[in-house]
Design an enzyme around this catalytic site. Sequence first.
Site, mmCIF file in Angstrom:
data_model
loop_
_atom_site.group_PDB
_atom_site.id
_atom_site.type_symbol
_atom_site.label_atom_id
_atom_site.label_comp_id
_atom_site.label_asym_id
_atom_site.label_seq_id
_atom_site.Cartn_x
_atom_site.Cartn_y
_atom_site.Cartn_z
ATOM 1 N N HIS A 1 19.569 -4.873 -6.484
ATOM 2 C CA HIS A 1 19.577 -6.281 -6.109
ATOM 3 C C HIS A 1 19.366 -7.196 -7.311
ATOM 4 O O HIS A 1 19.909 -8.305 -7.358
ATOM 5 C CB HIS A 1 18.498 -6.537 -5.060
ATOM 6 C CG HIS A 1 18.782 -7.726 -4.205
ATOM 7 N ND1 HIS A 1 19.826 -7.766 -3.312
ATOM 8 C CD2 HIS A 1 18.189 -8.938 -4.131
ATOM 9 C CE1 HIS A 1 19.849 -8.939 -2.707
ATOM 10 N NE2 HIS A 1 18.864 -9.671 -3.188
ATOM 11 N N CYS B 1 31.309 -8.495 2.385
ATOM 12 C CA CYS B 1 30.484 -9.362 1.532
ATOM 13 C C CYS B 1 29.628 -8.560 0.561
ATOM 14 O O CYS B 1 28.714 -9.103 -0.050
ATOM 15 C CB CYS B 1 29.600 -10.268 2.386
ATOM 16 S SG CYS B 1 28.524 -9.396 3.527
#
Length: 598
Positions: A212, A528
């Site tokens: 992330h 996405c």
Amino acid sequence: MQVPPKDLTTSDEPSAGVRRVITGLGASGGIVIGRVFVMDRQYIQISRKPIAEDAVGAETKRLHDGVAESIDQLRRLKSQSSTADSAASEELGFLLDAYIHMLTQSRLVRGAEDLIVTRKLNAVHAVSDVIDAIAEQFSGMDDRYIAARATDIREVGLRLMRCLMGETDRVVDKAPKGAILIAEDVSPADMARFQPGQLTAFVTALGGAEGHTAIMARSLGIPAVLGAADIIRGVSGGDQIIVDGGRGEVILSPTDADIAHYTQRRADWLAARDKLASLRDVPSATRDEVDIDLHANIELPIELSAALENGAGGIGLLRSEFMFMNKDYLPDEDEQYGELADIVKRMGGKPVTIRTLDIGGEKLAVALQADMGTGPNPALGLRGVRLSLRKPELLEAQFGAILRASLHGSVRVLIPMVVGVHEMTRARHIYEAVAKRLRKEGHAIPETLPPLGAMIEIPAAAIAIDTLARECDFFAIGTNDLTQYTLAIDRTDDQVAGLYDPLHPAVLRLIRDVIRVAGERGIPVSVCGEMAGDPRYVPLFIGFGLRNLSMSPVNLLLVKQRLRRLDTRNSEHQANRVMEQWDSARIAMMLDDFNDLA
């Protein structure tokens, strides 16, 4: 107490002025030449607030949890350094072993325990005092080798203190404008504190290109190299270095020839980026005039400008975690509404898909740590919709804020980490109850509620997509977690991150099947995950029948450029050929060949 940076300088670090090239994982492209700011060697503020008698047990447990986290960090560093091609790797491994030993039932830990019990010191304060006492004794010894070990004690103690504090103590705020950040690790919460233009690049010893933190670096357009283990002992604050985020290289003590070469490469990179800007206002359509919606993934509000500048047709994924990061409280409905309404207004009527809270795994919120605990595998633990349904007041506040913000534009609501239809049924029941409550309170919300959809990122959800279709208004495929869970590979684990492979046939079949079923049921579907922003994969998605891609703002124009050269029929033919393959290496070669020709 404040511990100055010089206390963390070891006597056996590589000598300054010697050119070295350190390799890691290229996480975010771009070239930067600049000066170093070392985050893990800055001042740490110590709170001296005592604890109550009934808090001694909890504070002792906090100490041991911090010790366990510190040991885990050191073991990860050792594992990462063992794969580095460097003469210093073996020496670094010995040093890290010594650090681990210092944290295993050592005088440091026992002394801190005693101070917590007898003097009611908080854990950080206790560790600080023990460090000072031990280091002072070592420094006073005649043996120069033993005296030098005072530095190692301070290093171990400061690591433990940082773990206990749960964050980097905002030391990044002290970085001079334009610095290159060097750190062992940078968390998403750290990234959320970065101010525009404050840092030009960063390099970490830990981390993978699909984690992330890497995703946020790409979203913010900050060049980054992760997993460069040798960097922790290779630089000092103020050193000049070169960071190549595309190649995953860091050049220490660069020569004049290096400076000239990389200055030219940076100029070429900037020129190519400026050329792409000419595509901003042209249609995002294939050669045979099939329109493809290109949306932006947004981690932080500061990315909105980049999304609009790069021609985003909307926000395909607004990650709501930014409202919870770096806060020791939970934002209420009004606070969340204010932030979300501002984003929706700034998009000027373009669609905004807001994902509800997906705290968990590597994304942490301080105010929720007590509720979530620390399970053996956070990626498989209490996160996403599981947490929201366990603490429905969280979901109710988010739904309330989103529904109120939807009055200012086109909004969709996305639920993360969905496994089955039962979760969507419960979420929809709460959603409708919140809408009823808002109307009763006199809040203006749309008569027709915004669409409610599911994030498809768990294999079980992808396999049972036909059942989810009964309760969902739309789907968004999250390829990052879908790949991770399908392959049982933690993309943030340095030891296996290199095995993360989105082109594995199992992953591609799940993606294709979700797109097919959604098309048959007339349900809008998008991708996405990070795959959506890689031009290499665009022909595959178009061939699968996908017509909506959402990605980091910096990738929008690259994808549009690739898209405008494609023909949907050729892409469909290529996708069918790919799906006949069983080997991901063969699939990668076929995609590369197709991209070279089309």
